[in-house]
Design an enzyme around this catalytic site. Structure first.
Site, short mmCIF file in Angstrom:
data_model
loop_
_atom_site.label_atom_id
_atom_site.label_comp_id
_atom_site.label_asym_id
_atom_site.label_seq_id
_atom_site.Cartn_x
_atom_site.Cartn_y
_atom_site.Cartn_z
N TYR A 28 -36.83 24.30 23.43
CA TYR A 28 -36.71 22.85 23.51
C TYR A 28 -36.38 22.22 22.15
O TYR A 28 -35.73 21.17 22.09
CB TYR A 28 -37.99 22.24 24.11
N LEU A 49 -37.85 21.84 34.10
CA LEU A 49 -36.44 22.26 34.00
C LEU A 49 -36.43 23.71 34.45
O LEU A 49 -37.21 24.52 33.94
CB LEU A 49 -35.94 22.16 32.56
N SER A 103 -40.45 11.76 35.86
CA SER A 103 -41.03 10.51 36.38
C SER A 103 -41.40 9.67 35.17
O SER A 103 -41.32 10.14 34.03
CB SER A 103 -42.25 10.79 37.26
N HIS A 147 -41.08 16.90 34.15
CA HIS A 147 -42.04 17.83 34.75
C HIS A 147 -41.54 19.26 34.70
O HIS A 147 -42.32 20.19 34.46
CB HIS A 147 -42.29 17.46 36.22
N LEU A 166 -48.55 11.38 38.91
CA LEU A 166 -48.26 9.95 39.05
C LEU A 166 -46.89 9.58 38.48
O LEU A 166 -46.42 10.19 37.52
CB LEU A 166 -49.33 9.12 38.35
#
Ligand code: COA
Length: 226
Positions: free
Chosen positions: A168, A124, A97, A122, A111
């Protein structure tokens, strides 16, 4: 954010091994594609949550997005999600988002800030039976490439437990620092990835052609060399 200009680039794609049958009348009848990457919608929410249930809830008792939150984000900003399907079955996904501050706060967990220039990733997750096959990094690479088509997006951020920092990092994310968010007694590292290049402007670029390739032909970048 309008996605009209970028929708062609996320059109579902099929690998050369898409399932199909030849009918008696010699007309080819297509069935489910072998591999397809597309944005998620609210109809996919239960499949998303099933993967989360196994990946997170069975391990720690909680998960990044509860079912109502999955539906919430897939309603508000489906264009910031990406799902990998094998013969119609969801095997990996990303849900994002927009966020409008330098660092994540607890508000970022629930939000979507449409004017923000940061994509908050948010979650994976890869279905258990499809892990250790490189799908997570490949999907992340595709997602980061896709974000370059969204004109207002400047960076992606995520929070992860410390043991996933190397994972990551291999996808090009850099450490921002300790995340202000804690969940129960869990702490997180915040990481970021610069989104640049305005690929939507660059016709005939490699970035525009890549979605046409079968999934199996794509190689994730291991470093941010752009
Ligand atoms: C983390 C995850 C997305 C990786 O996807 P994947 O498709 O299995 O990725 P790969 O095939 O490259 O898996 C292997 C790599 O993932 C890393 N990895 C996966 N799970 C890990 C874990 N629990 N701890 C540390 N590293 C892990 C390994 O470092 C490994 O790297 P290597 O290639 O150097 O051995 C996947 O394991 C998953 O969905 N896990 C559960 C959900 C989760 O933790 N999501 C991330 C937080 S939002």
């Amino acid at each position: 954010m309008t996605v009209v200009g970028v929708l062609p680039f996320i059109t579902p794609m099929q690998s050369s091994s898409s399932s199909s049958t030849i009918s008696p009348g010699n007309q080819r009848r297509h069935t489910l594609p072998a591999s397809e990457v597309r944005p998620l919608n609210t109809h996919d929410a239960v499949s998303v949550f099933e993967i989360e249930r196994e990946a997170f809830i069975s391990v720690s008792g909680d998960c990044p997005l509860h079912l109502d939150e999955v539906r919430h984000f897939l309603t508000l900003c489906p264009e910031l999600s990406m799902g990998w399907f094998e013969e119609g079955r969801l095997v990996a996904f990303i849900i994002g988002s927009l966020w409008d501050q330098d660092r994540l706060t607890t508000d970022a967990l629930t939000l979507h800030k449409p004017r923000g220039s940061t994509v908050h990733i948010h979650v994976l997750a890869v279905h258990r039976t499809f892990r250790q096959q490189g799908k997570g990094p490949i999907l992340m690479w595709r997602y980061l490439q896709y974000l370059r088509y969204l004109p207002n997006v400047r960076r992606a951020v995520l929070m992860c437990e410390d043991f996933l920092v190397p994972f990551y990092h291999k996808s090009g994310f850099k450490v921002l620092g300790r995340c202000a968010i804690t969940v129960a007694n869990l702490t997180f590292t915040e990481m970021w990835y610069p989104i640049s290049g305005h690929a939507y402007m660059r016709r005939n670029s490699e970035a525009i052609r890549f979605p046409q390739l079968p999934v199996s032909m794509e190689t994730p970048k291991t470093d941010d060399t752009r």
